[in-house]
Structure formats: C-alpha cells, structure tokens
Design a protein around this motif. Structure first.
Motif, PDB file in Angstrom:
ATOM      1  N   ARG A 124      45.132  17.565  -9.004  1.00  0.00           N
ATOM      2  CA  ARG A 124      46.465  18.059  -9.363  1.00  0.00           C
ATOM      3  C   ARG A 124      47.443  17.921  -8.193  1.00  0.00           C
ATOM      4  N   LEU A 125      47.009  18.279  -6.994  1.00  0.00           N
ATOM      5  CA  LEU A 125      47.864  18.183  -5.817  1.00  0.00           C
ATOM      6  C   LEU A 125      48.202  16.731  -5.504  1.00  0.00           C
ATOM      7  N   THR A 126      47.205  15.879  -5.483  1.00  0.00           N
ATOM      8  CA  THR A 126      47.406  14.482  -5.100  1.00  0.00           C
ATOM      9  C   THR A 126      48.282  13.743  -6.093  1.00  0.00           C
ATOM     10  N   ALA A 127      48.144  14.030  -7.373  1.00  0.00           N
ATOM     11  CA  ALA A 127      48.934  13.335  -8.400  1.00  0.00           C
ATOM     12  C   ALA A 127      50.430  13.555  -8.204  1.00  0.00           C
ATOM     13  N   ARG A 128      50.809  14.680  -7.616  1.00  0.00           N
ATOM     14  CA  ARG A 128      52.230  14.955  -7.378  1.00  0.00           C
ATOM     15  C   ARG A 128      52.830  14.052  -6.305  1.00  0.00           C
ATOM     16  N   TYR A 129      51.992  13.475  -5.457  1.00  0.00           N
ATOM     17  CA  TYR A 129      52.483  12.661  -4.345  1.00  0.00           C
ATOM     18  C   TYR A 129      52.305  11.159  -4.567  1.00  0.00           C
ATOM     19  N   CYS A 130      51.987  10.751  -5.764  1.00  0.00           N
ATOM     20  CA  CYS A 130      51.829   9.327  -6.066  1.00  0.00           C
ATOM     21  C   CYS A 130      53.174   8.722  -6.436  1.00  0.00           C
ATOM     22  N   PRO A 131      53.515   7.549  -5.875  1.00  0.00           N
ATOM     23  CA  PRO A 131      54.772   6.896  -6.251  1.00  0.00           C
ATOM     24  C   PRO A 131      54.672   6.179  -7.596  1.00  0.00           C
ATOM     25  N   TRP A 132      53.497   6.095  -8.165  1.00  0.00           N
ATOM     26  CA  TRP A 132      53.285   5.487  -9.470  1.00  0.00           C
ATOM     27  C   TRP A 132      53.026   6.599 -10.487  1.00  0.00           C
ATOM     28  N   VAL A 133      52.918   6.209 -11.744  1.00  0.00           N
ATOM     29  CA  VAL A 133      52.639   7.176 -12.806  1.00  0.00           C
ATOM     30  C   VAL A 133      51.185   7.622 -12.683  1.00  0.00           C
ATOM     31  N   ALA A 134      50.986   8.877 -12.394  1.00  0.00           N
ATOM     32  CA  ALA A 134      49.635   9.440 -12.288  1.00  0.00           C
ATOM     33  C   ALA A 134      49.516  10.544 -13.333  1.00  0.00           C
ATOM     34  N   ASN A 135      49.689  10.141 -14.591  1.00  0.00           N
ATOM     35  CA  ASN A 135      49.654  11.113 -15.682  1.00  0.00           C
ATOM     36  C   ASN A 135      48.208  11.421 -16.079  1.00  0.00           C
ATOM     37  N   CYS A 136      48.001  11.845 -17.297  1.00  0.00           N
ATOM     38  CA  CYS A 136      46.705  12.357 -17.728  1.00  0.00           C
ATOM     39  C   CYS A 136      45.572  11.331 -17.667  1.00  0.00           C
ATOM     40  N   PHE A 137      45.816  10.082 -18.039  1.00  0.00           N
ATOM     41  CA  PHE A 137      44.724   9.112 -18.102  1.00  0.00           C
ATOM     42  C   PHE A 137      44.200   8.744 -16.719  1.00  0.00           C
ATOM     43  N   PRO A 138      45.051   8.377 -15.745  1.00  0.00           N
ATOM     44  CA  PRO A 138      44.506   8.137 -14.404  1.00  0.00           C
ATOM     45  C   PRO A 138      43.835   9.381 -13.804  1.00  0.00           C
ATOM     46  N   GLN A 139      44.379  10.552 -14.096  1.00  0.00           N
ATOM     47  CA  GLN A 139      43.758  11.778 -13.594  1.00  0.00           C
ATOM     48  C   GLN A 139      42.391  11.991 -14.244  1.00  0.00           C
ATOM     49  N   ALA A 140      42.270  11.674 -15.528  1.00  0.00           N
ATOM     50  CA  ALA A 140      40.990  11.828 -16.222  1.00  0.00           C
ATOM     51  C   ALA A 140      39.946  10.866 -15.648  1.00  0.00           C
ATOM     52  N   ILE A 141      40.340   9.637 -15.376  1.00  0.00           N
ATOM     53  CA  ILE A 141      39.405   8.669 -14.786  1.00  0.00           C
ATOM     54  C   ILE A 141      38.983   9.144 -13.395  1.00  0.00           C
ATOM     55  N   THR A 142      39.926   9.629 -12.625  1.00  0.00           N
ATOM     56  CA  THR A 142      39.616  10.124 -11.282  1.00  0.00           C
ATOM     57  C   THR A 142      38.688  11.333 -11.350  1.00  0.00           C
ATOM     58  N   ALA A 143      38.957  12.242 -12.273  1.00  0.00           N
ATOM     59  CA  ALA A 143      38.090  13.415 -12.448  1.00  0.00           C
ATOM     60  C   ALA A 143      36.694  12.977 -12.835  1.00  0.00           C
ATOM     61  N   ARG A 144      36.608  12.019 -13.728  1.00  0.00           N
ATOM     62  CA  ARG A 144      35.305  11.503 -14.157  1.00  0.00           C
ATOM     63  C   ARG A 144      34.538  10.934 -12.973  1.00  0.00           C
TER      64      ARG A 144
END
Length: 156
Positions: free
Chosen positions: A80-100
């Motif tokens: 959650r913290l890191t996604a806020r600092y991405c210059p690209w779209v880090a919405n639910c799907f990239p976060q889900a892959i990263t969590a996985r």
C-alpha cells in the motif's frame, strides 16, 4: 566546511517505518513496475498460470498461524505504501500480482480474486482484483460486498 542538514519530512518518516518496510520498499516498487509491464504486454491467458491454482468462482479462506497473519499484514502495508510512490499506474491488478509474489516468497497461503460490479451511476462495469491471506486483506481491501467474484486463484 560541510554541514549536515536534517532529513526532510518524508525521509524522516521513512526512517521511522519498520525494518521490513524499509527493506522491501525498493524491491516492491520494482515488482509493481514489472507487474504493470507484464499486464500491458502479455495476455491474461499467459499470465494466469503464475497466479496460482484456478478454482473457479468459489471464495476460499485459509487458516493461518498468528505469525503468518502478522507477516501478511506487513506485506499489505508495504504494498500500500509503495504503490503511492509509483510514477506508473499501480492499481489493484499490479498490487495483487505483487502480493501474490511476496506471499508465495514467504510461503503464506493466499487467495487472489477477480471481480466485477456495475457502477450505479454510469451503468458501466468495473473490474477489481484483490488478495486475501486468511482473514487479512493483503491488497484490494474488503471487496466481497462490492464485487461479484468472476475468478479465484489459490495457493495452499
């Protein structure tokens, strides 16, 4: 003569974060970017085998130890913290892959869900991806009430 300035607010806040967050911030940032790139460049059919075992439309909840739950919470916070600092779209799907990936790295059972809902105002469909580990929402929040599950992948 050189003078040392006190770090600015963001740097000071980062230094007060737990060691796990500090250690994983840059790797998670990179994984979020790679995940976004994969989503944009390859088809879901080619990506799906790496998400886990497909189980259809069922919702699964694994029983975790207290250590696994704590680790899942730490993973959720750093994503959650890191996604806020991405210059690209880090919405639910990239976060889900990263969590996985992180849950798999720590051998924590997870469920990755894909859901749809119809926006009441525009009548358009909205898609969402979220990951849970036991009762812990690792990415995507508590989405069971808002979205109809259209796919689920698990790792036990």
């Amino acid at each position: 003569m050189y003078s040392l300035k006190a770090p600015n607010g963001r740097a000071r806040n980062f230094l007060h974060k737990p060691a796990f967050t500090q250690r994983w911030f840059i790797p998670v940032w990179l994984i979020l970017g790679i995940s976004r790139l994969l989503i944009l460049t390859i088809t879901f059919r080619r990506l799906a085998p790496y998400l886990g075992k497909p189980v259809g439309l069922c919702a699964y909840s694994h029983i975790l130890t207290s250590d696994q739950e704590e680790q899942a919470l730490r993973i959720a916070r750093v994503i959650r913290l890191t996604a806020r600092y991405c210059p690209w779209v880090a919405n639910c799907f990239p976060q889900a892959i990263t969590a996985r990936l992180l849950l798999g790295f720590y051998r924590i059972p997870y469920s990755l869900y894909f859901g749809l809902c119809r926006d009441p105002d525009t009548k358009e469909f909205k898609a969402h991806a979220w990951v849970t580990a036991g009762r812990i929402p690792v990415s995507g929040g508590h989405s069971f009430q808002l979205f109809t599950i259209v796919g689920c992948y698990i790792k036990t």
